[in-house]
Design an enzyme around this catalytic site. Sequence first.
Site, PDB file in Angstrom:
ATOM      1  N   CYS A 152     -27.501 -18.108   4.667  1.00 56.47           N
ATOM      2  CA  CYS A 152     -27.089 -16.995   3.818  1.00 56.47           C
ATOM      3  C   CYS A 152     -26.354 -15.938   4.638  1.00 56.47           C
ATOM      4  O   CYS A 152     -25.352 -15.355   4.186  1.00 56.47           O
ATOM      5  CB  CYS A 152     -28.292 -16.392   3.101  1.00 56.47           C
ATOM      6  SG  CYS A 152     -29.630 -15.834   4.185  1.00 56.47           S
ATOM      7  N   HIS A 179     -32.501  -8.003   6.680  1.00 50.38           N
ATOM      8  CA  HIS A 179     -32.734  -9.172   5.838  1.00 50.38           C
ATOM      9  C   HIS A 179     -34.099  -9.118   5.166  1.00 50.38           C
ATOM     10  O   HIS A 179     -35.105  -8.783   5.794  1.00 50.38           O
ATOM     11  CB  HIS A 179     -32.643 -10.428   6.728  1.00 50.38           C
ATOM     12  CG  HIS A 179     -32.478 -11.712   6.019  1.00 50.38           C
ATOM     13  ND1 HIS A 179     -33.456 -12.255   5.203  1.00 50.38           N
ATOM     14  CD2 HIS A 179     -31.443 -12.593   6.007  1.00 50.38           C
ATOM     15  CE1 HIS A 179     -33.023 -13.409   4.720  1.00 50.38           C
ATOM     16  NE2 HIS A 179     -31.811 -13.641   5.192  1.00 50.38           N
TER      17      HIS A 179
END
Length: 335
Positions: A152, A179
Amino acid sequence: MANIGINGFGRIGRDSFRRILELDDPDLNIVAINDLTSPAMLAYLFKYDSTFGRLNADVSSTDDSLVVNGKKIRVYSERDAHNIPWVANDGVDIVLECTGFYTSKDKSQAHIDAGAKKVVISAPAGPIKTIVMGVNDDLIEHDDQIISVGSCTTNALAPMAYFLNKEFGVKVGTITAIHAFTSSQMILDGPKGSKFRPNRTASANTLPHSTGAATAIGLVIPELDGHLSGHAQRVAVVDGSVCELVSILDKEVTADQVNEAIKPHTQNNPAFGWNEDEIVSSDIIGDTHGAVFDPTLTEVTQNGDFQVVKTATWFDNEYGFVCNMIRTLKAEALA
């Protein structure tokens, strides 16, 4: 039409199915799932999701299948991918490899050996063709058997780095991915793995963590191979992340010049978006771009002849990433 098998029905596997349902694309047909959990549990976790809410579909299960809107999808429980009857029973063309275990060309070859024609790996997978849509998807070829879509964070970083390099040249840079925590971490302190920090409570700590995005970027943008490094800070949110790139460019720029150069590349681009509304992490949840550039976070610091540029993208580290992966899956299926 491509018949699709999903290996691993965790966060990424379930989100992939969710996205394909949302698209209602006749070219993408899910026919089988392999996971070590019971069909009843898979149905429950697919129907109810703490991050994305209840699925807008009729979901149930049988002893050997998931049933979605009346369609049966066979569920297998094979530990060894060589033993999954992808083709014999279901005619699978492409496997979405979402377990996090078959993360190399050699390991994912097990799906090819089991009869599948192609594999798309939902993680960095070493030195194989790694595709980020909107950056290097022109490299997809009919003869590709096994490709990766990186991580990602790779998908959040790649378009920003690519267009910065295209417009101004990137000499060197470092990234920080702020994150959301993931299931690889502990919900309470405990000895899960050999690394110390991931064993601490995910919801109560900001946790320095490795990221392979800076390394993987060289597979996506060869001219930046070895130019970037970086790490992540895992924070106490369930989804919604931001990728900051601090770089030294070949040209002197202002923040406005950077933003003006990047914005045209985001127009009508399903993989790389633009948002100047001063959003926060929860606002990106459900966004279907792999990366969303935030011009309000662009900074340029100058000291004599030395200049540092900071840029940032937001990304839904689950759904945005999956949407890019499904774009890649379709491109691979139709190549």
